[in-house]
Design a protein around this motif. Structure first.
Motif, PDB file in Angstrom:
ATOM      1  N   LEU A  25      -1.113  11.920  -3.991  1.00  0.00           N
ATOM      2  CA  LEU A  25       0.375  11.145  -3.970  1.00  0.00           C
ATOM      3  C   LEU A  25       0.943  10.476  -5.378  1.00  0.00           C
ATOM      4  CD1 LEU A  25      -0.822   8.979  -0.866  1.00  0.00           C
ATOM      5  CD2 LEU A  25       1.143  10.644  -0.898  1.00  0.00           C
ATOM      6  N   GLY A  26       0.097  10.922  -6.591  1.00  0.00           N
ATOM      7  CA  GLY A  26       0.625  10.788  -7.654  1.00  0.00           C
ATOM      8  C   GLY A  26       0.237   9.172  -8.095  1.00  0.00           C
ATOM      9  N   LEU A  27      -0.769   8.782  -7.544  1.00  0.00           N
ATOM     10  CA  LEU A  27      -1.086   7.198  -7.439  1.00  0.00           C
ATOM     11  C   LEU A  27      -2.115   7.006  -8.580  1.00  0.00           C
ATOM     12  CD1 LEU A  27      -0.915   6.211  -3.873  1.00  0.00           C
ATOM     13  CD2 LEU A  27       0.820   5.993  -5.514  1.00  0.00           C
ATOM     14  N   ASP A  28      -2.423   5.799  -9.369  1.00  0.00           N
ATOM     15  CA  ASP A  28      -3.406   5.606  -9.974  1.00  0.00           C
ATOM     16  C   ASP A  28      -4.380   4.910  -9.194  1.00  0.00           C
ATOM     17  OD1 ASP A  28      -4.972   4.238 -11.870  1.00  0.00           O
ATOM     18  OD2 ASP A  28      -3.646   3.548 -13.132  1.00  0.00           O
ATOM     19  N   GLY A  29      -5.503   5.455  -9.048  1.00  0.00           N
ATOM     20  CA  GLY A  29      -6.605   4.861  -8.132  1.00  0.00           C
ATOM     21  C   GLY A  29      -7.013   3.553  -8.552  1.00  0.00           C
ATOM     22  N   ARG A  30      -6.865   2.926  -9.822  1.00  0.00           N
ATOM     23  CA  ARG A  30      -7.281   1.684 -10.229  1.00  0.00           C
ATOM     24  C   ARG A  30      -6.264   0.643  -9.754  1.00  0.00           C
ATOM     25  NH1 ARG A  30      -7.209   2.800 -16.415  1.00  0.00           N
ATOM     26  NH2 ARG A  30      -5.337   3.910 -15.414  1.00  0.00           N
ATOM     27  N   LYS A  31      -5.102   1.135  -9.352  1.00  0.00           N
ATOM     28  CA  LYS A  31      -4.022  -0.026  -9.056  1.00  0.00           C
ATOM     29  C   LYS A  31      -3.647   0.057  -7.515  1.00  0.00           C
ATOM     30  CE  LYS A  31      -2.125   0.208 -13.588  1.00  0.00           C
ATOM     31  NZ  LYS A  31      -1.076   0.285 -14.480  1.00  0.00           N
ATOM     32  N   VAL A  32      -4.647   0.507  -6.695  1.00  0.00           N
ATOM     33  CA  VAL A  32      -4.230   0.593  -5.305  1.00  0.00           C
ATOM     34  C   VAL A  32      -5.440   0.223  -4.273  1.00  0.00           C
ATOM     35  CG1 VAL A  32      -2.689   2.677  -5.260  1.00  0.00           C
ATOM     36  CG2 VAL A  32      -5.167   3.244  -4.870  1.00  0.00           C
ATOM     37  N   ALA A  33      -5.208  -0.615  -3.210  1.00  0.00           N
ATOM     38  CA  ALA A  33      -6.281  -0.710  -2.393  1.00  0.00           C
ATOM     39  C   ALA A  33      -5.990  -0.079  -1.206  1.00  0.00           C
ATOM     40  CB  ALA A  33      -6.351  -2.233  -1.876  1.00  0.00           C
ATOM     41  N   ILE A  34      -7.025   0.610  -0.228  1.00  0.00           N
ATOM     42  CA  ILE A  34      -6.742   1.523   0.830  1.00  0.00           C
ATOM     43  C   ILE A  34      -7.582   1.068   1.960  1.00  0.00           C
ATOM     44  CG2 ILE A  34      -7.060   4.039   1.551  1.00  0.00           C
ATOM     45  CD1 ILE A  34      -6.717   4.873  -1.592  1.00  0.00           C
ATOM     46  N   GLU A  35      -6.987   1.277   3.093  1.00  0.00           N
ATOM     47  CA  GLU A  35      -7.497   0.955   4.349  1.00  0.00           C
ATOM     48  C   GLU A  35      -7.316   2.349   5.063  1.00  0.00           C
ATOM     49  OE1 GLU A  35      -5.258  -1.079   7.931  1.00  0.00           O
ATOM     50  OE2 GLU A  35      -6.556  -2.758   6.884  1.00  0.00           O
ATOM     51  N   ARG A  36      -8.677   2.968   5.584  1.00  0.00           N
ATOM     52  CA  ARG A  36      -8.617   4.079   6.434  1.00  0.00           C
ATOM     53  C   ARG A  36      -9.047   3.312   7.868  1.00  0.00           C
ATOM     54  NH1 ARG A  36     -13.174   7.108   7.630  1.00  0.00           N
ATOM     55  NH2 ARG A  36     -12.631   9.069   8.652  1.00  0.00           N
ATOM     56  N   ASN A  37      -8.194   3.886   8.741  1.00  0.00           N
ATOM     57  CA  ASN A  37      -8.370   3.711  10.359  1.00  0.00           C
ATOM     58  C   ASN A  37      -8.849   2.178  10.438  1.00  0.00           C
ATOM     59  OD1 ASN A  37      -7.738   6.231  10.822  1.00  0.00           O
ATOM     60  ND2 ASN A  37     -10.059   6.918  10.498  1.00  0.00           N
ATOM     61  N   LEU A  38      -7.942   1.221   9.774  1.00  0.00           N
ATOM     62  CA  LEU A  38      -8.246  -0.151   9.949  1.00  0.00           C
ATOM     63  C   LEU A  38      -9.526  -0.734   9.114  1.00  0.00           C
ATOM     64  CD1 LEU A  38      -7.350  -0.620  13.660  1.00  0.00           C
ATOM     65  CD2 LEU A  38      -5.837  -0.643  11.739  1.00  0.00           C
ATOM     66  N   GLU A  39     -10.184   0.113   8.127  1.00  0.00           N
ATOM     67  CA  GLU A  39     -11.189  -0.474   7.682  1.00  0.00           C
ATOM     68  C   GLU A  39     -11.008  -0.309   6.030  1.00  0.00           C
ATOM     69  OE1 GLU A  39     -15.198   0.636   8.528  1.00  0.00           O
ATOM     70  OE2 GLU A  39     -14.696   0.780  10.684  1.00  0.00           O
ATOM     71  N   ILE A  40     -11.139  -1.384   5.276  1.00  0.00           N
ATOM     72  CA  ILE A  40     -10.858  -1.318   4.052  1.00  0.00           C
ATOM     73  C   ILE A  40     -11.991  -0.394   3.236  1.00  0.00           C
ATOM     74  CG2 ILE A  40     -10.883  -2.797   1.728  1.00  0.00           C
ATOM     75  CD1 ILE A  40      -9.838  -5.029   3.485  1.00  0.00           C
TER      76      ILE A  40
END
Length: 66
Positions: A25-40
Motif C-alpha cells: 500500500l506504500g505506507l510507512d509502518g511506523r506511522k500506522v495502526a492496524i486492526e485485523r479482524n477486529l483485533e489490534i
C-alpha cells in the motif's frame, strides 16, 4: 487474495503477512495502526501476522502537526 481494507474490498497478489500489505500500500509502518479482524495488531507483530483471504483490515494513519 481478497481483503477488505478500510471498508473497501480489494484484490492483491498473495501477501504473507501484514508488513507485506503495508509495503504493497506504500505506507510507512511506523506511522500506522492496524486492526485485523477486529483485533489490534502490535507493530512488532506485523511480520508475524499472517494474512488470509477474506481478512478485514482497518488502517489508521498518524499525521503530525503543530
Amino acid at each position: 487474495m481478497n481483503l477488505t481494507v478500510n471498508g473497501e474490498r480489494r484484490t492483491f497478489e498473495p501477501l504473507p503477512h501484514l508488513a507485506a500489505l503495508v509495503s504493497a500500500l506504500g505506507l510507512d509502518g511506523r506511522k500506522v495502526a492496524i486492526e485485523r479482524n477486529l483485533e489490534i495488531v502490535p507493530r512488532s507483530a506485523y511480520l508475524k501476522t499472517a494474512l488470509a483471504d477474506g481478512d478485514q483490515i482497518e488502517i489508521v494513519h498518524f499525521i503530525g502537526g503543530g
